[in-house]
Design a protein around this motif. Structure first.
Motif, PDB file in Angstrom:
ATOM      1  N   SER A   1     -44.534  -2.913  68.322  1.00 33.46           N
ATOM      2  CA  SER A   1     -45.318  -1.743  68.680  1.00 33.46           C
ATOM      3  C   SER A   1     -44.404  -0.682  69.295  1.00 33.46           C
ATOM      4  CB  SER A   1     -46.408  -2.165  69.662  1.00 33.46           C
ATOM      5  OG  SER A   1     -47.017  -1.032  70.230  1.00 33.46           O
ATOM      6  N   GLU A   2     -43.566  -1.107  70.236  1.00 37.55           N
ATOM      7  CA  GLU A   2     -42.621  -0.172  70.873  1.00 37.55           C
ATOM      8  C   GLU A   2     -41.649   0.406  69.855  1.00 37.55           C
ATOM      9  OE1 GLU A   2     -40.243  -1.328  74.369  1.00 37.55           O
ATOM     10  OE2 GLU A   2     -42.080  -2.364  75.003  1.00 37.55           O
ATOM     11  N   PHE A   3     -41.130  -0.487  68.999  1.00 40.24           N
ATOM     12  CA  PHE A   3     -40.172  -0.029  67.987  1.00 40.24           C
ATOM     13  C   PHE A   3     -40.780   1.060  67.105  1.00 40.24           C
ATOM     14  CE2 PHE A   3     -39.155  -0.202  63.474  1.00 40.24           C
ATOM     15  CZ  PHE A   3     -37.842   0.249  63.503  1.00 40.24           C
ATOM     16  N   SER A   4     -42.006   0.814  66.614  1.00 46.52           N
ATOM     17  CA  SER A   4     -42.587   1.758  65.656  1.00 46.52           C
ATOM     18  C   SER A   4     -42.850   3.108  66.309  1.00 46.52           C
ATOM     19  CB  SER A   4     -43.866   1.190  65.043  1.00 46.52           C
ATOM     20  OG  SER A   4     -44.865   1.047  66.012  1.00 46.52           O
TER      21      SER A   4
ATOM     22  N   VAL B   1     -50.391  -1.534  65.989  1.00 46.74           N
ATOM     23  CA  VAL B   1     -50.719  -1.325  67.397  1.00 46.74           C
ATOM     24  C   VAL B   1     -49.951  -0.106  67.927  1.00 46.74           C
ATOM     25  CG1 VAL B   1     -50.473  -2.307  69.727  1.00 46.74           C
ATOM     26  CG2 VAL B   1     -51.326  -3.740  67.848  1.00 46.74           C
ATOM     27  N   GLY B   2     -48.729   0.085  67.416  1.00 45.98           N
ATOM     28  CA  GLY B   2     -47.904   1.216  67.857  1.00 45.98           C
ATOM     29  C   GLY B   2     -48.323   2.545  67.244  1.00 45.98           C
ATOM     30  N   GLY B   3     -49.331   2.542  66.404  1.00 47.21           N
ATOM     31  CA  GLY B   3     -49.853   3.804  65.890  1.00 47.21           C
ATOM     32  C   GLY B   3     -49.331   4.214  64.528  1.00 47.21           C
ATOM     33  N   THR B   4     -48.630   3.301  63.840  1.00 48.00           N
ATOM     34  CA  THR B   4     -48.190   3.606  62.474  1.00 48.00           C
ATOM     35  C   THR B   4     -49.421   3.877  61.612  1.00 48.00           C
ATOM     36  OG1 THR B   4     -46.288   2.157  62.771  1.00 48.00           O
ATOM     37  CG2 THR B   4     -46.878   2.688  60.497  1.00 48.00           C
ATOM     38  N   PRO B   5     -49.397   4.944  60.802  1.00 48.21           N
ATOM     39  CA  PRO B   5     -50.572   5.258  59.987  1.00 48.21           C
ATOM     40  C   PRO B   5     -51.034   4.065  59.141  1.00 48.21           C
ATOM     41  CG  PRO B   5     -48.929   7.000  59.794  1.00 48.21           C
ATOM     42  CD  PRO B   5     -48.302   5.902  60.588  1.00 48.21           C
ATOM     43  N   ALA B   6     -52.357   3.902  59.033  1.00 45.59           N
ATOM     44  CA  ALA B   6     -52.915   2.725  58.346  1.00 45.59           C
ATOM     45  C   ALA B   6     -52.376   2.587  56.922  1.00 45.59           C
ATOM     46  CB  ALA B   6     -54.437   2.801  58.337  1.00 45.59           C
ATOM     47  N   GLY B   7     -52.206   3.711  56.217  1.00 48.30           N
ATOM     48  CA  GLY B   7     -51.728   3.651  54.839  1.00 48.30           C
ATOM     49  C   GLY B   7     -50.327   3.058  54.744  1.00 48.30           C
TER      50      GLY B   7
ATOM     51  N   ARG C   1     -54.322 -12.168  49.350  1.00 49.05           N
ATOM     52  CA  ARG C   1     -55.653 -12.348  49.931  1.00 49.05           C
ATOM     53  C   ARG C   1     -55.569 -12.976  51.316  1.00 49.05           C
ATOM     54  NH1 ARG C   1     -57.917 -14.128  44.030  1.00 49.05           N
ATOM     55  NH2 ARG C   1     -57.895 -11.989  43.231  1.00 49.05           N
ATOM     56  N   ALA C   2     -54.577 -13.807  51.528  1.00 49.99           N
ATOM     57  CA  ALA C   2     -54.438 -14.459  52.831  1.00 49.99           C
ATOM     58  C   ALA C   2     -53.959 -13.479  53.899  1.00 49.99           C
ATOM     59  CB  ALA C   2     -53.453 -15.623  52.723  1.00 49.99           C
ATOM     60  N   LEU C   3     -53.074 -12.555  53.529  1.00 49.72           N
ATOM     61  CA  LEU C   3     -52.326 -11.836  54.565  1.00 49.72           C
ATOM     62  C   LEU C   3     -52.385 -10.314  54.517  1.00 49.72           C
ATOM     63  CD1 LEU C   3     -49.307 -14.252  54.306  1.00 49.72           C
ATOM     64  CD2 LEU C   3     -50.753 -14.013  56.322  1.00 49.72           C
ATOM     65  N   LEU C   4     -52.739  -9.736  53.373  1.00 49.41           N
ATOM     66  CA  LEU C   4     -52.718  -8.275  53.270  1.00 49.41           C
ATOM     67  C   LEU C   4     -53.561  -7.605  54.353  1.00 49.41           C
ATOM     68  CD1 LEU C   4     -52.080  -5.585  51.871  1.00 49.41           C
ATOM     69  CD2 LEU C   4     -53.927  -6.052  50.270  1.00 49.41           C
ATOM     70  N   LEU C   5     -54.738  -8.189  54.622  1.00 46.23           N
ATOM     71  CA  LEU C   5     -55.632  -7.584  55.594  1.00 46.23           C
ATOM     72  C   LEU C   5     -55.067  -7.636  57.017  1.00 46.23           C
ATOM     73  CD1 LEU C   5     -58.482  -6.228  55.193  1.00 46.23           C
ATOM     74  CD2 LEU C   5     -57.553  -7.338  53.206  1.00 46.23           C
ATOM     75  N   GLY C   6     -53.940  -8.324  57.178  1.00 43.29           N
ATOM     76  CA  GLY C   6     -53.222  -8.282  58.453  1.00 43.29           C
ATOM     77  C   GLY C   6     -52.875  -6.852  58.831  1.00 43.29           C
ATOM     78  N   TYR C   7     -52.800  -5.975  57.834  1.00 48.92           N
ATOM     79  CA  TYR C   7     -52.485  -4.577  58.117  1.00 48.92           C
ATOM     80  C   TYR C   7     -53.550  -3.929  58.997  1.00 48.92           C
ATOM     81  CZ  TYR C   7     -55.865  -1.623  55.712  1.00 48.92           C
ATOM     82  OH  TYR C   7     -57.002  -0.950  55.390  1.00 48.92           O
TER      83      TYR C   7
ATOM     84  N   ARG D   1     -57.181  -3.013  66.794  1.00 41.38           N
ATOM     85  CA  ARG D   1     -56.950  -3.176  68.241  1.00 41.38           C
ATOM     86  C   ARG D   1     -56.872  -1.825  68.941  1.00 41.38           C
ATOM     87  NH1 ARG D   1     -52.374  -7.609  69.238  1.00 41.38           N
ATOM     88  NH2 ARG D   1     -52.752  -6.920  71.364  1.00 41.38           N
ATOM     89  N   ARG D   2     -56.257  -0.840  68.269  1.00 40.61           N
ATOM     90  CA  ARG D   2     -56.189   0.508  68.865  1.00 40.61           C
ATOM     91  C   ARG D   2     -57.588   1.099  69.038  1.00 40.61           C
ATOM     92  NH1 ARG D   2     -51.275   3.375  68.812  1.00 40.61           N
ATOM     93  NH2 ARG D   2     -52.272   5.417  68.626  1.00 40.61           N
ATOM     94  N   VAL D   3     -58.405   0.920  67.999  1.00 39.62           N
ATOM     95  CA  VAL D   3     -59.758   1.488  68.066  1.00 39.62           C
ATOM     96  C   VAL D   3     -60.575   0.784  69.154  1.00 39.62           C
ATOM     97  CG1 VAL D   3     -61.939   1.728  66.804  1.00 39.62           C
ATOM     98  CG2 VAL D   3     -59.779   2.304  65.683  1.00 39.62           C
ATOM     99  N   LEU D   4     -60.407  -0.530  69.283  1.00 41.18           N
ATOM    100  CA  LEU D   4     -61.135  -1.256  70.332  1.00 41.18           C
ATOM    101  C   LEU D   4     -60.729  -0.724  71.713  1.00 41.18           C
ATOM    102  CD1 LEU D   4     -63.049  -3.489  71.248  1.00 41.18           C
ATOM    103  CD2 LEU D   4     -61.138  -5.108  71.108  1.00 41.18           C
TER     104      LEU D   4
END
Lengths: 90, 376
Positions: B14-17, B66-72, B233-239, B245-248
């Motif tokens: 998060s800090e890095f990004s 979490v660091g705010g990188t654009p969702a895309g 299918r297992a991991l893509l939605l990890g994005y 978490r930011r929105v929460l």
């Protein structure tokens, strides 16, 4: 799994769960690919069941037609995979 | 699994990004990609005993979100990392080995060219075909559409038919250099969801492919496809975990500070309950996706994880949509104004129900795996 006959049993059991024609018997030399007997899901199931019962990893790169022509060709692959595995662990 | 080590990794990424993308807010896609890749997110780290490489990659993807990188951009990185790199690595193809280093540095960008105008969920109906050229190589003809990153990618993993019949071994996969003569890319499609990453079509007009472009053996396309789709299918939605978490966090802040009826909005049981439901969605989604990462780290085969991967994808996509709906209601009118800090994009989470296998088709495959006599 100790023989090509065990492998035939395994394939028969998997086919019984699918919509495959019920009158096809599975012998070591049965052509598996000519009649549309195996759809993609069935092939993946066979590979996974072999992993579970033969104690070898079935590499995705071996899921090719040459290995699925007959139970006999598939059994030859299982023996090769087993030999490779024991060579590595020895 | 999720633990303090994972949480530390997420915090580091998060800090890095934040620092890597600082000042690059208006930079183009490739510049931002390179800036994030510079941190090593696309490289398989030497794993230690506690956290495997897949879990590490997932923590990195969550962390940049979490660091705010654009969702895309999070989506595109996750898509290449999990949907192409890991599967090709496990498949062990020479065509991949030649590219791996540049891909891991972020210099070479890949795209996954499966879907055609006629669809992607019925791969055996594809019309793109490769025929032997007589010298051991191939000639590729056809059109792939709706390909994420196609307008900006350097190489494509292309699935094509190498046999005319509709059999499970009719497909083969190729790694195609998109600068090869005969390859044409479309303009980017005018997307309205996940607008941060471009999408387009690829046309192949008698493209010559050297023999080593083939991934695995001829006819192994479906097996590779089973692998890439299972990973995806297992991991893509990890994005989505980082953005959720930011929105929460910001919704909690809003509910504490916003006053209505002479009290903080969060003093309402209805509001508090909705926020608890949002936390539930994040918790469930994180738990599911990290559990899949853990199983890949334990070397369970992609094939054997296919059904659980489908269940994970359906669950996270549904939770992401419901979560976003709650956030939009709690943000009120500000949810729909661009610069309020409470803007909610409902198209992104809705799109998650459609890409990487539409949820309803995945339901059918899950049911079939349970033994129901149902076909697509």
């Amino acid at each position: 799994m100790n023989s090509v006959d065990d492998l035939c049993d395994l394939i028969r059991a998997i086919l019984a769960d699918t919509s495959a024609p019920a009158d096809v018997d599975i012998e070591p030399q049965t052509a598996l690919l000519v009649s549309g007997l195996l759809d993609s899901l069935t092939i993946m199931r066979i590979a996974t069941r072999i992993e579970e019962t033969a104690g070898v990893a079935f590499p995705e790169s071996e899921v090719v037609a040459a290995n699925f022509r007959t139970p006999q060709t598939l059994w030859a692959l299982v023996e090769t995979l087993r030999a490779e595995k024991s060579a590595v662990t020895r | 699994m999720i633990g303090t080590v994972t949480d530390d990794l997420v915090a580091e990424w998060s800090e890095f990004s934040e620092s890597a993308l600082g000042g690059l807010g208006s930079a183009d896609f490739r510049t931002q990609w390179k800036a994030i890749a510079g941190g090593g997110i696309l490289r398989t780290a030497a794993s230690d005993a506690s956290v495997g490489p897949v879990t590490r990659a997932l923590a990195a993807v969550e962390g940049i979100g979490v660091g705010g990188t654009p969702a895309g951009l999070c989506y595109a990185l996750a898509s290449q990392r999990f949907g192409i790199q890991f599967p090709l690595q496990s498949f062990g193809a020479p065509a991949w080995t030649a590219l791996a280093d540049g891909v891991e540095r972020g210099d070479i960008l890949l795209c996954h060219a499966l879907t055609e105008e006629g669809g992607g969920s019925d791969p055996l109906s594809m019309t793109t075909r490769a025929v032997p050229s007589g010298d051991g190589g191939w000639r590729l003809n056809g059109r792939k559409a709706f390909v994420t990153a196609a307008p900006v990618a350097d190489h494509a993993l292309v699935f094509a038919r190498t046999a005319t019949e509709r059999t499970p071994f009719a497909l083969s996969a190729f790694l195609v250099d998109l600068s090869t003569s005969g390859v044409r890319r479309s303009d980017p499609f005018p997307k309205v969801a996940l607008t941060g990453v471009p999408m387009g079509a690829l046309d192949f007009d008698d493209v010559r492919l050297e023999p080593e472009r083939l991934v695995g053996q001829e006819g192994a396309g479906l097996a590779l496809l089973t692998t890439t789709t299972s990973w995806e299918r297992a991991l893509l939605l990890g994005y989505a975990l980082g953005p959720m978490r930011r929105v929460l966090d910001r919704t909690v802040d809003w509910a504490r500070s916003r006053r209505q009826f002479d009290r903080p909005m969060g003093g309402s049981h209805l509001v508090a309950g909705r926020i608890a439901d949002m936390a539930l969605a994040v918790h469930r989604s994180r738990t599911l996706v990290y559990a899949m990462a853990h199983r890949f780290d334990r070397s369970e085969s992609a094939r054997s994880l296919a059904s659980d991967a489908a269940l994970t994808k359906i669950s996270v996509a549904q939770d992401y949509l419901e979560f976003s709906r709650q956030a939009a209601m709690l943000g009120g009118v500000r949810s729909f104004i661009a610069d309020t800090g409470l803007t909610v994009d409902l198209a992104d989470p809705m799109a998650a129900s459609v890409y990487a296998g539409p949820n309803d088709l995945l339901r059918v495959s899950v049911a079939r795996e349970l033994g129901l006599p149902v076909q697509n």
